[in-house]
Structure formats: C-alpha cells, structure tokens
Design a protein around this motif. Structure first.
Motif, PDB file in Angstrom:
ATOM      1  N   UNK A 110       1.009  -1.102  -0.001  1.00  0.00           N
ATOM      2  CA  UNK A 110      -0.090  -0.056  -0.058  1.00  0.00           C
ATOM      3  C   UNK A 110       0.867   1.222  -0.104  1.00  0.00           C
ATOM      4  N   UNK A 111       0.638   2.151  -0.753  1.00  0.00           N
ATOM      5  CA  UNK A 111       1.560   3.504  -0.940  1.00  0.00           C
ATOM      6  C   UNK A 111       0.865   4.375  -0.533  1.00  0.00           C
ATOM      7  N   UNK A 112      -0.377   4.584   0.010  1.00  0.00           N
ATOM      8  CA  UNK A 112      -0.835   5.950   0.385  1.00  0.00           C
ATOM      9  C   UNK A 112      -0.404   6.293   1.866  1.00  0.00           C
ATOM     10  N   UNK A 160      -0.843   7.667   5.425  1.00  0.00           N
ATOM     11  CA  UNK A 160      -1.791   7.995   6.586  1.00  0.00           C
ATOM     12  C   UNK A 160      -1.207   8.286   7.831  1.00  0.00           C
ATOM     13  N   UNK A 161      -1.820   9.093   8.660  1.00  0.00           N
ATOM     14  CA  UNK A 161      -1.029   9.220  10.055  1.00  0.00           C
ATOM     15  C   UNK A 161      -1.767   8.421  11.061  1.00  0.00           C
ATOM     16  N   UNK A 162      -0.572   7.786  11.613  1.00  0.00           N
ATOM     17  CA  UNK A 162      -1.246   6.842  12.806  1.00  0.00           C
ATOM     18  C   UNK A 162      -1.484   7.632  13.978  1.00  0.00           C
ATOM     19  N   UNK A 163      -2.289   6.976  15.032  1.00  0.00           N
ATOM     20  CA  UNK A 163      -2.497   7.644  16.228  1.00  0.00           C
ATOM     21  C   UNK A 163      -3.266   6.697  17.015  1.00  0.00           C
ATOM     22  N   UNK A 164      -3.205   7.247  18.345  1.00  0.00           N
ATOM     23  CA  UNK A 164      -3.910   6.583  19.322  1.00  0.00           C
ATOM     24  C   UNK A 164      -5.155   7.395  19.936  1.00  0.00           C
ATOM     25  N   UNK A 165      -6.125   6.751  20.540  1.00  0.00           N
ATOM     26  CA  UNK A 165      -7.417   7.537  20.903  1.00  0.00           C
ATOM     27  C   UNK A 165      -6.835   8.217  22.205  1.00  0.00           C
ATOM     28  N   UNK A 212      -8.448   8.300  25.071  1.00  0.00           N
ATOM     29  CA  UNK A 212      -8.406   7.482  26.128  1.00  0.00           C
ATOM     30  C   UNK A 212      -7.242   6.496  26.568  1.00  0.00           C
ATOM     31  N   UNK A 213      -6.794   6.174  25.253  1.00  0.00           N
ATOM     32  CA  UNK A 213      -5.757   5.190  25.208  1.00  0.00           C
ATOM     33  C   UNK A 213      -4.381   6.032  25.569  1.00  0.00           C
TER      34      UNK A 213
END
Lengths: 564, 540
Positions: A362-364, A366-371, A373-374
């Motif tokens: 996959x080449x797109x 995206x920004x990873x993140x935690x909620x 509350x997490x």
C-alpha cells in the motif's frame, strides 16, 4: 465450519490417481480446507472446511470434484440433469404440509454397491448437512433408504401422532410418533421442530409401509442402509425449496461420482411452489449472471485476458455460456452461493492460485494515532509502574457473586447495578464487571504464596449500566490499584493516588462517604472538578474474609474516562 | 583470625542448621533439599537460599544432579477425577441407556449434550474406544457398545488419575505401560485438553565439602568453649568488631575513619524486591499497538455491549447465520434492546439483506427482522468496531485498527477464554484491490511477526470476498496462521455509505504471545497467580 473425516484411498478412488501429501497440500486451498489430523497408518485425514456457504465441499466426493475440475480444466458432466421428459416415479405431497414442512425432493441411485467407507461417508454427509447447513434439521433434513422394498408412489402426508406406529432406528420395538418424541433420543433432540402441530409429517410408500417420520427418525426396516446395498432412495424434506433442491442435487452428484446411475423423481404438490406444482429433482436451478472482465481485473489488480478468464471459470466448475468481455456464467447444480460478482471473482482468484498474485505494498500516506483514552491510559499505566505496581489483566466477564456479593454491596448501592447475561453459560461468567477492584482481589486471593508486599493495578474496561446510553450501558476505562501487606492502609493508598493525580494534571479532593466494601471512616469518594471519579479506602475485613484474603488491603479506583 | 573462624562467624542461623543437618545425613549419598528441610525444621525455600550461600562459601557441594520427570494433574485431569474421563463417561452413558431397556446406543450429539463434552475430547475418546473395539458407529450415526469387552485404556487411565490426585509423582514410579499411557494423555503443544502434565525437575544431592566439615568442627568447638569458658577462667579473645552498614551519623562526625567494615560475600543471591512492571501480555500488545501506529493506523474504540445491527447485520451476516445463535453469542438480560437504528441506514441494510439493494447483489432472500437489529449482545467480534467506523464518515485513504475485547459463548478451557482481545482493522482507498491486500498482509508478517516466509491461503469470512488467510513460518511453531483478511463485500460497505474498496483484516497473536510467555493454557494469559506474572521474563 465442519470438520470431516476422509480416507486417502477413498480420495484416490474418486480422483482415479495416486495422491501424495504434497498433492493434498497443493489442492486443499481449492476447497478452503485444512488438514487437522493425519493418521499415516490408516490414511485417515480430518479436514476442516471453512466455507459455510459451500456445503458441497463438506464431503470427500465434493472435495474430489473440485480438484477434478482443476485437473481437467473443466466441470464434470452430470447427464441426469438434462434427462429426457417422460414418466418418473413419484412422491405425492398431501395437503396440510404447507404449514408444517412444505417441501420434499427425492431421487434414486442404482448400481453403486455401498462399501463400508462409502456408508461412513454417506452418513457423515447426511449429518453435517442436516446439522450445519440445515440448521439442526430445521430447514433441511435427509433420509437414506434401501430402494428395493419401497413401492412407488410414495406419500408425504400428515399422520396422527398416537395412532401411527413404526420401528425407529436404534430400537427394537414399534413406537408411536408421540412415543418417539418423548423417548427416542432423536425425538428429544429434534422434537421441538414439530412443536405446535397436532398432525405430524410421515413418509409412506404405496403399500403403506412407513419410511420415516421426517425430520426426526427413519424406519429401522427400510431406512437403514447397510454395506452391500446397491440401490438407494434419497429423500430431503425442509422449509426452504432452494435448500432442499440443492441438497438433493448434492447427494445425486456424490452418488453419481461414486458410479451410481441417478434416476430423478417427480414431486407432485397440491399447492403452488416457486418451481411449480410438479418438481423433478435433481435439477439445474442456478440463475446465470454476466461478469464484466474489467470488474474482475480491477478487483484482482491483474489484467486477465478473455481466454484466461474463461479458463479460470471452467477450471473452477462454472458453466460459461458466452465468451468475450462480459461472459455469462452459471454455477453447477450442487452450488447455490452466488450473490454478487465478487463471489465469482474470489473463485477466479482461487482457480488461478493466490500465489500467482504478486503482493503490492500500500503506497498511500496516512497518519497513525492513538485515541485520547488510550493515551491517558498509557500515561497512567506508566506512572503506576513507576510507583512500583505490578500490572494485571483480567477477564471482563465476571460473576455477580464476585462483583457485588463478596464486596458487601447491597441492592440500594448504585454500584450493585451490573450488565447481566441472559444466556448464562457458567456462574463464574454471568455479568460484566462494573469496577476493577474485584478483579484485583481475585488475584490477591490466588497469590498468598507470592512474597509481600503486593502492589497491583489494572487499567481496563468496565460496563456501567446507563439508561441514557444507546446500548443501555457505557464502556468506561477505569484504573484500579490494590495494596496488600501487613501494614497496608489508607494513607499509603492516598499517597499513590495523590502522586498519580498530580502527574496526570488532574486536581482532586476526597469526600467522606459510607461504603459497605470499606471500613467506616476510612473511605472516600474521589472528586475531580466536582464530579465523582472514583473511590479510595481500606477494605472491610468482612470483604477480605469473603475473598479468603489474610492480608490487610487498601485500594483506590479512578474512572479514567471521566477525566478526559 | 583464620578463614575458618571468619566463615563460621559469617553463617546465618539457617546456614548453621543446614550444615548440621548435612552432617547428620549419610555422607556418601548426598541429600535432597526436601530431606534437609525436614531434618533442619526449615522451609524448602529457606534451605534452598541457605544452600546457595553455603555453596558460594565453598562449604557445600552438589554431589550429583539428575533430571526427573514429574507427573501432575492438569485442571482437565482434576475434572476427570471428579467426573470420569470422556471414555469412561461414554461407556457409562451407553450402559445406563442399555439398562433402561433401550438399545444401548446414543448419537454423538446426544453424548455431547448429555455429558457436556467438548467436540474435540469426544471425538478423541470415541476414536480410542473404536480402536479398542469397545464401541462401533452404526448407521444413523448411533454410537453403540459392541458388548465384547470393556475398555482397558479407560480403566487404566482412571486408575492413574486416581493415583495422581494426591499431588505430584515421579514418572519413574510407574511401569512402562503406564508411562506410555500418561505420555499419550499429557498436555503438549497443540494438545492442551489433556489430563496429565509432565514437567522436568532437576534433583540435586548435596554434601558437605572438606571446608564445610572443618567449619562445622569450629562451630562445635566454639559452642563447647562457650559453655566451658566460665569454669576454665580463660576468657576468649575479644573478637574484633566490624561495622556493617555505613550510617549518616558516622559520616557526619567523621568517625567512619576509625571503623573497620565487614567484607561481604558478594556472590550471594540477593533478596527479591517487588517490581513495578507491565503485565507481560500487555507488554506484547503494547508492542503491536506501537507497530500499527508506526504503520499509519489510527485507533478506533467501541463498546463492550453492542447491538446486533453493528455486531452482525451491518456486516451482512444474515439473521439466520449460525454464529448469531444463542449458543454462540452472549445476550444481555436487561435492557434487551438498544435505541432504534437511524431509519435510512436501517432501511439500506435491510434491503441489502433481503434483495441486495443497489449493491448488485441478490441478497440473502429472507424476511429481515428490524427489531432483531436492536437486540443487545456482548460484542462477539472486533469487526463491529470497524462497521461503526465505516458508517461514521471515515478518512479516504484511511487506515484504522482496534484491540477490542470480544466475548464468545464457549465453555472455558485451555484453548477458549470467555473474553479475549481481537486485533483488527480496516484500510480504505481507491487503490485497494486483491494485490494491495496481499501487500498489506506481507507488511504485517514482516513487521509484527518478523517472518521471512509467508503463504496466502483462500479463506472464508461472512463479510469479505475475496478472503485470505495469512500463514507465516514461526521459528518455534513452524507454519502458523497469523491472520485473516479480505475485501469487504459491497453489501457491507455501500449501505454504510462507503464507495471505495475496503480491506478488513484481523491478526491472531495469542498463540505467538503464549509461546513467548511459555504457557500452554490460554487462561494463563489472564492468570490470577501473581507469582506466575512476576516470574515471566519476556523477550519479544
């Protein structure tokens, strides 16, 4: 997901060739099968079949059939499906069944001498189909008989449960239908399907002999197929005509593949059905569909030529009517699982082999993140570890006895409200925990032999009953902390709470409360921004006794969700 | 002052007791910790600690060391002692059926329900009994007693279970046939529902060294002199006073300069201290979480209690699907129903189930029950969280994950927990197709499992088509299934308002975690035994 038992010799006979372990490994992906056990000495294999929409694959005949398509590059031929018109033996359906068990289909199979292995497979297929595909015989059940004693036409009618008697499988004596429902294991198991009907389904031949009491039990006299029999009668009753048709088609294909000659049987209905009043089975019944080559290529990420597409379809058993960009395809008669073109697309991928598709990363971006509350939970956990606490993980499914009774909570206490299970499987799992403390006490109670002090904590989900919430409860993340040692007390717990709240940046104050789980005067409600956010206290000795804990304990519990 | 005297003085009271106990024991054979504990009047743990220190001081040595195999009962085994093994129970059930005047036959299903046996246990037991020709499977799927003989396997097994109920035994106590039977029915990797467990234990035999005997003599003389000193009138030489702990006081007034500090025996095992640390399984999950975030995945959260709409209907699982059965899902007692589903959304999902709506599908062709959508259940699959995300205007391109606690209506045993974590998520994008799905799975295999060799197999999930299973070669387990994935069916995405293809993926990491934690029973992931949690050192 049924698991079936097959023998390598049987598979070899059906394929007409030797089968190595390597072959099995190569071919099983075609049927979404996995070998669970393999007894090299006897050649027995237990195979799990994954596809719950492909009951045709839940038997050695079906597995062999799918493999043969691939080896031959085209579907097998089933001439009885296009048999000429003309008179056939009949099953006559009587009025009244439309509201009890409306549909029946049948066929005859001649000239296949039943071997021990063949019989075991027939019974296995019958059971798996009726249990899983037929939803415990509700929608489909199957009867197998010796053909010679049966006089046609057969009558499928309704009978009086008290007056009608025959000798059921597994018993030596004649029993009435009522007795069968009350005493016979099959009657006890499946009798509920017939609840509310005063007259019950019965299958009788032209001489009046009882064949069976569908969907409960066959007659022992006619309905007990034995090794050596060579002419069989197969009957399927049910509540869904397409499923009944599929099941007859499937048995016909299986017996045909073993060398039997299939003779269709006509069923005459006194009422209308989606297939008319006279239905001949086995029969073709799939609805042809057109598939766009462009859609296939886009979904699979690979360009298939019209020739490749056609070859893939044929080698997976499809009928292909027109060629070109939009071929019309139809499922074989033993399948009924085409709802959307994506179903065909998967079959094309399987026919081609998943290994023939080079993965594309996959080449797109995206920004990873935690909620939130997490993130808060992780911060709190890190602080607790820094304070010298051991983290715990517990089951959320818990028991009212632990959550409420052992905590001395009375019915007036708001905390005594918990989310309870209706279909309880075991008393140790009848409710969802509404707080963490009982989970920690469970650990303390089981850990007396581990050296002291014990400092435990858990950050985990709880279910809070809330009539205002869409699902009647809220899922709340809470932090529970427990101190257990000879000098465990309120102040120690308070020091840790104070430190935690300071580093979380959540000012709090303690409000004295009365709470039956704790010693009077040594318990407080934690309040953040004026809202209740938890509890702190020294546990009541009676609570400790109820948990059989011999060490003083103090604790605090903080609703992290409330701090967001 | 001689070494001997120094050593004698350095002895802890427990060490003295152990030395005395060793002296009393037969000299050449050596003694076990357990025997020493009994004769010294100490705990085994205390003796162990004392022996450790005495070895460092060179007063005690290990005479011999042997590995013993220890047999004990598992939880399953204890249950078999109470209820009988599946084999005995099958025979008893068939006999009691015969005694009531019926044919002594039952179906496998009857046996399963009447005896509450796991399908796995049952089929193994039936296989054993068939092999012994005690039962046969008659037509109609009836299990019958052959009546020819009784099962010697079942009897021997029951006898062994009885023998082992009182605690641990050495495997060598049993004869060869019994040992083989215990081994056949003992817990191993991939065979967790078994009654016996065989552990290896090192048994060491200890004896005094020459130095040990000298020190003991010294001890005896000192105590003898101690008693006689008054009479003889010869006072003992005043022992030199050595300081132990350096204190703030002597630091402040400088008097430390006059002190002599005792030399420590530094090779000793230190006292244990209670550590603050993460739960080992949570540590593993944290690692996975960090990996997913680093790969660009955003976390989703959902509720423990869910309605059937999000748990199943929105995932195109027909309302008659077996996994929606009362025997597969926990239902909530009160309230039974959630607030209504937004009408337009419900209508689209309903039409999709019935006739396919505008998705190009034929639908399942049954009458959809709108009330059923509101029935409250305990979330049975993490995909429910994904379904809610799809309906809440997700990002395109977008990647999401959740580590969601799920509940299955399963009898709790070594391979089934009442609630467990599911790690799963979705990927949305215009460029998504079967090959990018395989690409994503390759990435997971490399990043999460550090796997070099991977394999894709066709799979079945009710809500994806095509579906695929990801298998990887694990360095200890061989080929294992790491996860399942697929492209969501248009019948799932379109009614929820998503127009691009969506990958649905799930990772099954519990087996990897169990290997890393060296446990065989899935219940131990959530163990209530603090000692077990404290003793796990996990290097992922």
């Amino acid at each position: 997901m049924p698991t079936i038992s097959i023998h390598r010799k049987d598979l070899e006979r059906l394929l007409g060739r030797r089968v190595t372990d390597k072959d099995v490994e190569t071919w099983l992906p075609l049927v979404k099968g996995e070998v669970k056990e393999h007894d090299a000495a006897t050649g027995e294999m237990r195979i799990e079949l994954q596809d719950s929409n492909r009951p045709d694959l839940w038997c050695v005949e079906g597995i062999a059939r799918q493999i043969r398509c691939k080896l031959n590059g085209r579907p097998g031929s089933y001439p009885y499906l296009s048999a000429s018109k003309g008179r056939r033996d009949r099953v006559i359906v009587e009025r009244g069944l439309e509201s009890v068990r409306p549909f029946i289909g049948a066929c005859k199979a001649r000239g296949y001498r039943v071997t021990e292995e063949g019989l075991a497979q027939l019974i296995q297929t019958q059971e798996k189909l009726a249990e899983i595909f037929g939803r415990k015989r509700r929608t489909v059940s199957i009867g197998l008989y010796r053909l010679p004693p049966i006089a046609f036409p057969i009558h499928y009618g309704l009978a009086d449960p008290e007056q009608t008697r025959f000798r059921p499988l597994g018993y030596n004596d004649r029993m009435s239908l009522r007795e069968i429902l009350e005493i016979h294991p099959k009657g006890l198991e499946y009798g509920a399907l017939m609840a509310g009907h005063s007259r019950l389904p019965l299958l009788r031949d032209a001489k009046g002999q009882v064949l069976s009491f569908p969907p409960i039990i066959n007659s022992r006299d006619i309905g007990e197929v034995q090794v050596g029999d060579s002419d069989l009668f197969i009957e399927v009753t049910g509540t869904d005509l397409r499923m009944v048709t599929l099941t007859v088609n499937l048995f016909a294909a299986n017996l045909h593949d073993r060398g039997a000659t299939i003779e269709p049987v006509d069923v005459l209905y006194p009422y209308k059905t989606a297939m008319g009043r006279t239905i001949r089975m086995p029969r073709e019944f799939s609805r042809p569909r057109s598939i766009a080559r462009a859609e296939v290529s886009a979904a699979l990420g690979i360009e298939l030529s019209t020739r490749e597409l056609r070859a893939c379809l044929l080698s997976y058993g499809y009928g292909v009517k027109t060629a070109g960009e939009r071929p019309t395809v139809s499922l074989p008669a033993y399948r009924n699982d085409l709802m959307h073109p994506v179903d065909v697309i998967e079959d094309i991928a399987i026919a081609r082999g998943y290994e023939a598709f080079p993965p594309v990363m996959p080449s797109t971006f995206t920004v990873g993140s935690l909620s939130r509350i997490e993130q808060l939970s992780d911060k709190a956990r890190e602080l607790m570890v820094g304070c010298g606490f051991q983290e715990i993980i517990s089951n959320i499914l818990s028991s009212r006895a632990d959550l409420v009774d052992r905590m001395r909570l009375s019915a007036e206490q708001p905390e005594s409200q918990v989310v309870e299970i209706e279909n309880v499987l075991s008393l140790s799992g009848d409710s969802l925990r509404q707080w963490i403390l009982p989970s920690l006490l469970r650990v303390e109670a089981g850990s007396g032999r581990s050296f002291y002090p014990h400092r435990l904590f858990e950050v985990g989900e709880t279910a809070q009953p809330d009539p205002g919430a869409d699902t009647g409860s809220r899922t709340e993340v809470r932090l529970g902390a427990l101190l257990a040692h000879a000098e465990a007390n309120f102040s120690e717990a308070h020091s840790f709470l104070d430190l935690l709240c300071f580093y979380l940046g959540k000012p709090y104050h303690l409000e004295p409360v009365a709470h039956p789980s704790f010693l009077d005067g040594r318990v407080g409600q934690i309040q953040c921004e004026g809202q209740p956010a938890g509890l702190i206290g020294e546990l009541h000795p009676e609570v400790l006794e109820r948990w059989q804990i011999g060490m003083p304990c103090s604790m605090f519990e903080l609703a992290l969700s409330a701090l967001l | 002052m001689t070494d001997v005297a120094a050593l004698a003085e350095s002895l802890h009271p427990h060490e003295v007791k152990v030395l005395n106990a060793l002296e009393a024991a037969p000299r050449l054979e050596g003694v076990t910790e357990e025997v020493l504990a009994a004769s010294a009047g100490l705990d085994v743990a205390q003796v162990g600690a004392a022996l450790g220190r005495l070895q460092v001081k060179g007063l005690v040595s290990v005479l011999s060391e042997a590995t013993k195999q220890i047999v004990s009962l598992t939880e399953t085994g204890k249950q078999y002692v109470r209820q009988g093994s599946p084999m005995s129970r099958i025979i008893a059930a068939l006999r009691s059926r015969g005694d009531t005047g019926n044919a002594a036959s039952l179906t496998i299903k009857d046996l399963e329900t009447r005896e509450g046996l796991e399908a796995g246990e049952l089929s193994t037991a039936i296989g054993e009994l068939k092999k012994e020709n005690v039962i046969r499977i008659a037509s109609g799927g009836f299990v019958e007693l052959t009546g020819t003989s009784s099962s010697s396997t079942a009897q021997s097994l029951q006898r062994l279970l009885e023998t082992c109920r009182d605690g641990i035994h050495l495997l060598s106590e049993f004869n060869a046939a019994e040992q083989a039977l215990i081994d056949r029915f003992s817990q191993k990797r991939g065979k967790s529902i078994e009654p016996f467990r065989i552990d290896e234990r090192k048994e060491r035999l200890y004896a005094l060294t020459d130095a040990g005997r000298t020190v003991l003599q010294k001890l005896h003389t000192v105590s003898a002199e101690g008693i006689s000193s008054g009479e003889s009138g010869t006072p003992l030489a005043k022992p030199e006073i050595l300081r132990g702990q350096l204190t703030p006081d002597i630091l402040k007034d400088g008097s430390w300069r006059k002190e002599k500090f005792r030399k420590y025996t530094i090779g000793l095992k230190p006292a244990r201290i209670p550590a603050g640390k993460k739960h080992p399984y949570r540590e593993f999950l944290d690692l996975v979480k960090a990996k997913l975030v680093s790969m660009g995945f955003e976390e989703m959260r959902g509720g423990l209690v869910e309605n059937e709409f999000w748990n199943m209907d929105a995932l195109f699982m027909p309302q008659f699907h077996p996994a929606r059965d009362i025997h597969d899902v926990y239902f909530v007692k009160d309230p039974q129903y959630s607030a209504p589903i937004p009408e337009a959304l419900l209508a689209r999902v309903r039409q999709t189930h019935e006739r396919g709506w505008k998705t190009g599908s034929s639908g399942w062709g049954y009458a959809f029950d709108p009330l059923r959508t509101r029935r409250l259940v305990l979330r049975s699959q993490g995909t429910a969280v994904s379904a809610r995300t799809l309906a809440a205007n997700p990002k395109v391109p977008g990647k999401y994950f959740s580590i969601a606690r799920c509940f299955r209506y399963d009898q709790v045993d070594a391979t089934h927990a009442s609630d467990f974590f599911q790690i799963e998520g979705i990927v949305l994008g215009v460029d998504i197709n079967f090959r990018t799905l395989l690409g994503l799975l390759s990435l997971f295999a490399r990043e999460v499992a550090q796997a070099q060799e991977i394999r894709f197999l066709p799979a079945y999930f009710p809500f994806t088509e095509p579906s695929v299973e990801l298998h990887v070669r694990h360095r200890q387990l061989g080929w294992i299934e790491l996860g399942g994935a697929g492209l969501f069916r248009p019948e799932v995405t379109q009614p929820l308002g998503v127009a691009v293809p969506v990958i649905a993926w799930g990772l099954g990491l519990d087996r990897m975690a169990m290997v890393a934690l060296k446990i065989h029973d899935i219940r131990d992931l959530f163990t209530a035994d603090l000692e077990m949690i404290r003793s796990k050192c996990v290097l992922y």
